[in-house]
Design a protein around this motif. Structure first.
Motif, PDB file in Angstrom:
ATOM      1  N   MET A   1      43.662  92.530  28.477  1.00 20.28           N
ATOM      2  CA  MET A   1      42.485  92.738  27.995  1.00 20.28           C
ATOM      3  C   MET A   1      41.162  92.382  29.065  1.00 20.28           C
ATOM      4  O   MET A   1      41.480  91.222  29.558  1.00 20.28           O
ATOM      5  N   GLY A   2      40.398  93.061  29.326  1.00 25.30           N
ATOM      6  CA  GLY A   2      39.219  92.635  30.272  1.00 25.30           C
ATOM      7  C   GLY A   2      38.312  91.451  29.630  1.00 25.30           C
ATOM      8  O   GLY A   2      38.565  91.118  28.534  1.00 25.30           O
ATOM      9  N   GLN A   3      37.343  91.058  30.653  1.00 28.16           N
ATOM     10  CA  GLN A   3      36.565  90.047  30.100  1.00 28.16           C
ATOM     11  C   GLN A   3      35.217  90.445  30.193  1.00 28.16           C
ATOM     12  O   GLN A   3      34.807  91.422  30.883  1.00 28.16           O
ATOM     13  N   THR A   4      34.425  89.956  29.476  1.00 29.05           N
ATOM     14  CA  THR A   4      32.722  90.203  29.268  1.00 29.05           C
ATOM     15  C   THR A   4      32.143  89.354  30.436  1.00 29.05           C
ATOM     16  O   THR A   4      32.703  88.398  30.993  1.00 29.05           O
ATOM     17  N   LEU A   5      30.927  89.736  30.756  1.00 27.71           N
ATOM     18  CA  LEU A   5      30.256  89.263  31.765  1.00 27.71           C
ATOM     19  C   LEU A   5      30.118  87.613  31.347  1.00 27.71           C
ATOM     20  O   LEU A   5      30.296  86.686  32.404  1.00 27.71           O
ATOM     21  N   PHE A   6      29.944  87.319  30.060  1.00 28.17           N
ATOM     22  CA  PHE A   6      29.647  85.877  29.556  1.00 28.17           C
ATOM     23  C   PHE A   6      31.044  85.059  30.057  1.00 28.17           C
ATOM     24  O   PHE A   6      31.140  84.028  30.484  1.00 28.17           O
ATOM     25  N   ASP A   7      32.008  85.729  29.502  1.00 34.12           N
ATOM     26  CA  ASP A   7      33.375  85.211  29.680  1.00 34.12           C
ATOM     27  C   ASP A   7      33.636  84.640  31.082  1.00 34.12           C
ATOM     28  O   ASP A   7      34.387  83.783  31.564  1.00 34.12           O
ATOM     29  N   LYS A   8      33.454  85.620  32.013  1.00 38.06           N
ATOM     30  CA  LYS A   8      33.763  85.244  33.531  1.00 38.06           C
ATOM     31  C   LYS A   8      32.854  84.258  33.911  1.00 38.06           C
ATOM     32  O   LYS A   8      33.438  83.432  34.798  1.00 38.06           O
ATOM     33  N   VAL A   9      31.563  84.130  33.508  1.00 40.33           N
ATOM     34  CA  VAL A   9      31.107  82.914  34.178  1.00 40.33           C
ATOM     35  C   VAL A   9      31.180  81.754  33.403  1.00 40.33           C
ATOM     36  O   VAL A   9      31.413  80.606  34.216  1.00 40.33           O
ATOM     37  N   TRP A  10      31.555  81.701  32.157  1.00 33.30           N
ATOM     38  CA  TRP A  10      31.952  80.606  31.285  1.00 33.30           C
ATOM     39  C   TRP A  10      33.263  80.064  31.999  1.00 33.30           C
ATOM     40  O   TRP A  10      33.311  78.878  32.395  1.00 33.30           O
ATOM     41  N   ASP A  11      33.947  80.894  32.167  1.00 34.69           N
ATOM     42  CA  ASP A  11      35.662  80.350  32.591  1.00 34.69           C
ATOM     43  C   ASP A  11      35.601  79.833  33.971  1.00 34.69           C
ATOM     44  O   ASP A  11      36.282  78.818  34.351  1.00 34.69           O
ATOM     45  N   LYS A  12      34.763  80.420  34.778  1.00 35.52           N
ATOM     46  CA  LYS A  12      34.553  79.898  36.169  1.00 35.52           C
ATOM     47  C   LYS A  12      34.130  78.395  36.075  1.00 35.52           C
ATOM     48  O   LYS A  12      34.241  77.752  37.211  1.00 35.52           O
ATOM     49  N   HIS A  13      33.255  77.856  35.161  1.00 34.97           N
ATOM     50  CA  HIS A  13      32.752  76.745  35.029  1.00 34.97           C
ATOM     51  C   HIS A  13      33.538  75.656  34.032  1.00 34.97           C
ATOM     52  O   HIS A  13      32.989  74.421  34.164  1.00 34.97           O
ATOM     53  N   VAL A  14      34.636  76.058  33.671  1.00 35.06           N
ATOM     54  CA  VAL A  14      35.372  75.159  32.741  1.00 35.06           C
ATOM     55  C   VAL A  14      36.055  74.259  33.601  1.00 35.06           C
ATOM     56  O   VAL A  14      36.759  74.394  34.398  1.00 35.06           O
ATOM     57  N   LEU A  15      35.921  72.807  33.441  1.00 34.35           N
ATOM     58  CA  LEU A  15      36.271  71.689  34.002  1.00 34.35           C
ATOM     59  C   LEU A  15      37.744  71.390  33.242  1.00 34.35           C
ATOM     60  O   LEU A  15      38.613  70.743  33.684  1.00 34.35           O
ATOM     61  N   HIS A  16      37.438  71.303  31.905  1.00 36.00           N
ATOM     62  CA  HIS A  16      38.584  70.809  30.915  1.00 36.00           C
ATOM     63  C   HIS A  16      38.199  71.347  29.703  1.00 36.00           C
ATOM     64  O   HIS A  16      37.273  71.644  29.216  1.00 36.00           O
ATOM     65  N   GLY A  17      39.367  71.285  28.917  1.00 40.85           N
ATOM     66  CA  GLY A  17      39.351  71.781  27.478  1.00 40.85           C
ATOM     67  C   GLY A  17      40.118  73.028  27.224  1.00 40.85           C
ATOM     68  O   GLY A  17      40.238  74.033  27.899  1.00 40.85           O
ATOM     69  N   ASN A  18      40.619  73.408  26.120  1.00 43.52           N
ATOM     70  CA  ASN A  18      41.236  74.604  25.546  1.00 43.52           C
ATOM     71  C   ASN A  18      40.538  75.453  24.972  1.00 43.52           C
ATOM     72  O   ASN A  18      39.359  75.101  24.379  1.00 43.52           O
ATOM     73  N   PHE A  24      34.543  71.308  28.491  1.00 43.94           N
ATOM     74  CA  PHE A  24      33.661  70.518  29.637  1.00 43.94           C
ATOM     75  C   PHE A  24      33.216  71.720  30.663  1.00 43.94           C
ATOM     76  O   PHE A  24      33.941  71.969  31.554  1.00 43.94           O
ATOM     77  N   LEU A  25      31.780  71.775  30.763  1.00 51.57           N
ATOM     78  CA  LEU A  25      31.324  72.731  31.692  1.00 51.57           C
ATOM     79  C   LEU A  25      30.543  72.232  32.710  1.00 51.57           C
ATOM     80  O   LEU A  25      29.856  71.180  32.660  1.00 51.57           O
ATOM     81  N   TYR A  26      30.940  72.577  33.804  1.00 48.94           N
ATOM     82  CA  TYR A  26      30.090  72.284  35.300  1.00 48.94           C
ATOM     83  C   TYR A  26      28.521  72.929  35.160  1.00 48.94           C
ATOM     84  O   TYR A  26      28.468  74.152  34.883  1.00 48.94           O
ATOM     85  N   ILE A  27      27.639  72.268  35.543  1.00 50.81           N
ATOM     86  CA  ILE A  27      26.272  72.894  35.478  1.00 50.81           C
ATOM     87  C   ILE A  27      25.743  72.940  36.747  1.00 50.81           C
ATOM     88  O   ILE A  27      25.802  71.842  37.808  1.00 50.81           O
ATOM     89  N   ASP A  28      25.476  73.904  37.291  1.00 54.74           N
ATOM     90  CA  ASP A  28      24.885  74.376  38.630  1.00 54.74           C
ATOM     91  C   ASP A  28      23.367  74.115  38.930  1.00 54.74           C
ATOM     92  O   ASP A  28      23.014  73.724  39.946  1.00 54.74           O
ATOM     93  N   LEU A  29      22.622  74.212  37.828  1.00 55.69           N
ATOM     94  CA  LEU A  29      21.320  74.174  38.092  1.00 55.69           C
ATOM     95  C   LEU A  29      20.530  73.337  36.723  1.00 55.69           C
ATOM     96  O   LEU A  29      20.635  73.732  35.616  1.00 55.69           O
ATOM     97  N   HIS A  30      20.019  72.150  37.009  1.00 57.89           N
ATOM     98  CA  HIS A  30      19.302  71.530  35.783  1.00 57.89           C
ATOM     99  C   HIS A  30      17.742  71.637  36.085  1.00 57.89           C
ATOM    100  O   HIS A  30      17.410  70.937  37.141  1.00 57.89           O
ATOM    101  N   LEU A  31      17.035  72.370  35.297  1.00 65.65           N
ATOM    102  CA  LEU A  31      15.687  72.479  35.374  1.00 65.65           C
ATOM    103  C   LEU A  31      14.903  71.557  34.332  1.00 65.65           C
ATOM    104  O   LEU A  31      15.078  71.240  33.108  1.00 65.65           O
ATOM    105  N   ILE A  32      13.950  70.756  34.851  1.00 64.99           N
ATOM    106  CA  ILE A  32      13.332  69.547  33.720  1.00 64.99           C
ATOM    107  C   ILE A  32      11.845  69.710  33.736  1.00 64.99           C
ATOM    108  O   ILE A  32      11.171  70.325  34.558  1.00 64.99           O
TER     109      ILE A  32
END
Length: 456
Positions: A1-18, A24-32
């Protein structure tokens, strides 16, 4: 089965966890900004920790800033928050778009305008309307102060992956109907919680035809539908918007990767909503949350529960009335939803050569200094001022009343912002959410009118 746009970006940033568990997600940009960052910085100091990635952390001043005489901050709390962020940025090596600087403005406008916001990124900010950046094909969401500190210290976050909801939008928007009307209509049809637990992906030919600024307006209000995330597939319109901006480097090298950011044809969505906007009318809210809205020609609904009863009482309105019956006193053109250059251009077409109604106080607050400068180079400031609008400095302004710009108690305001909660624009203020065109026409006519008959 294919992936959604959200799935693709999410999975690329998962560092740990089932799958199914918090991950555990890596964060590319933090705006404050100045409101949700002071305690987080103080937490680092107390624990003697460094800011993990100052190069991925960017600050701006927006919520508390005055839009008149910007360096004369009379409110002690506002001044403390602003000066604290300035000091924290200096102490921790954070790039700040400071008061009066060329790039300073509302955080969700500064990110895209400077090229920090890009497809495929994970982006967080201590502000609920961070979903705005999802218009670029990024996973962008608001976080709390404790999470701000966690990102400061680790550049990561624990998050539970949401379900996927596709909103397919078809049809050509009628003249005088805009992106703001699409999202307001969705919310008044499906409620303020239909997106809870989901990542929203807005798709369809209507979305593909929209400018980036219009797309940002829709994603901005995903949070008002109960969702943390609103997202759209990046395309050539996206790439050309990003190209050439200050922090957007090596774009041509990135575009082949960005072109892979789409939902596969066989991707599974947990829920799908289809709407046709061919006959969509301008939208106006009558109550105290974005769900309480109607199409322009539709009477306000009957009372169905105590929430409706309270809303009608607070707003001083009754079932059966229509938008044109509301006695307006203020008009606000601004906020991270609708204070971009295209919004001001559209509104200027309506007010040019006319005068603000004597019963109306009307203000225009560009969302950033970038927009303000561009608008002034086009002469838009003169059009608004000649018509009787106040032309202000950039900031969040009257969207949330954390600064001197507030609607007086009991007064009805046509607002291009994103929330119409009780007291949102000031104690007792009565807010009606509309598009910039509807707000501009209301300023001239002293009441809501069908802008489809105004726009040529």
């Amino acid at each position: 089965m294919g992936q959604t746009l959200f799935d693709k970006v999410w999975d690329k940033h998962v560092l740990h966890g089932n799958v199914g568990d918090p991950q555990f997600l890596y964060i590319d940009l933090h705006l404050i900004h100045e409101v949700t960052s002071p305690q987080a910085f103080e937490g680092l100091r107390l624990q003697k920790r460094k800011l993990r990635r100052p190069d991925l952390t960017f600050a701006t001043l927006d919520h508390n800033v005055p839009t008149i005489d910007i360096f004369n901050i009379k409110d002690e709390i506002a001044n403390k928050q602003i000066t604290t962020l300035q000091k924290n940025a200096e102490d921790f090596g954070v790039h700040i778009f400071d008061m009066g600087s060329d790039e300073q403005g509302i955080v969700h406008m500064v990110g895209p305008e400077t090229g920090l916001t890009q497809p495929g990124k994970t982006i967080v900010c201590g502000d609920s309307h961070t979903a705005t950046h999802g218009a670029f094909g990024a996973i962008a969401f608001g976080i709390g102060t404790s999470e701000v500190e966690h990102v400061f210290a680790t550049q990561t976050l624990w998050q539970t992956k949401p379900k996927n909801l596709k909103i397919d939008i078809s049809g050509k928007l009628p003249n005088g109907v805009y992106a703001k009307d699409i999202i307001l209509y969705l919310i008044n049809q499906y409620g303020v919680d239909f997106g809870t637990g989901y990542a929203l992906e807005f798709t369809g030919e209507t979305i593909k035809s929209l400018s980036m600024e219009a797309r940002m307006t829709i994603c901005n209000m995903a949070i008002e539908a109960g969702a943390k995330y609103g997202m759209m597939q990046p395309d050539d319109i996206t790439f050309e918007y990003v190209r050439g901006r200050q922090f957007a480097k090596n774009i041509d090298e990135m575009i082949p990767q960005w072109k892979q950011l789409y939902s596969d044809e066989d991707a599974y969505f947990d829920k799908i909503i289809n709407i046709d906007v061919t006959n969509l009318e301008p939208q106006v809210t009558w109550g105290t949350n974005p769900e309480m809205g109607v199409s322009f020609s539709t009477p306000f609904p009957a009372i169905k529960d105590s929430n409706d009863e309270r809303a009608y009482q607070y707003m001083g309105l009754k079932p059966g009335q229509k938008a044109e019956d509301i006695e307006l006193g203020y008009v606000f053109l601004g906020s991270c939803t609708n204070a971009r250059i295209s919004d001001l251009i559209e509104a200027s077409h309506i007010v040019k050569g006319k005068q603000v109604h004597p019963n109306i106080t009307a203000i225009v607050v560009p969302g950033s200094r970038t927009v303000k400068k561009e608008a002034e180079s086009m002469g838009l400031d003169k059009i608004f001022k000649d018509a009787g609008f106040e032309w202000r400095e950039p900031g969040c302004s009257m969207c949330l009343g954390m600064n001197p710009d507030q609607v007086p108690e009991g007064v009805h305001c046509a607002s291009t912002s994103n929330r119409n909660f009780e007291g949102r624009q000031g104690k007792g203020a009565r807010t009606h959410l509309v598009s910039p065109a509807m707000a501009a026409a209301a300023a001239i006519n002293g009441k809501f009118v069908d802008v489809r008959k105004v726009v040529i």
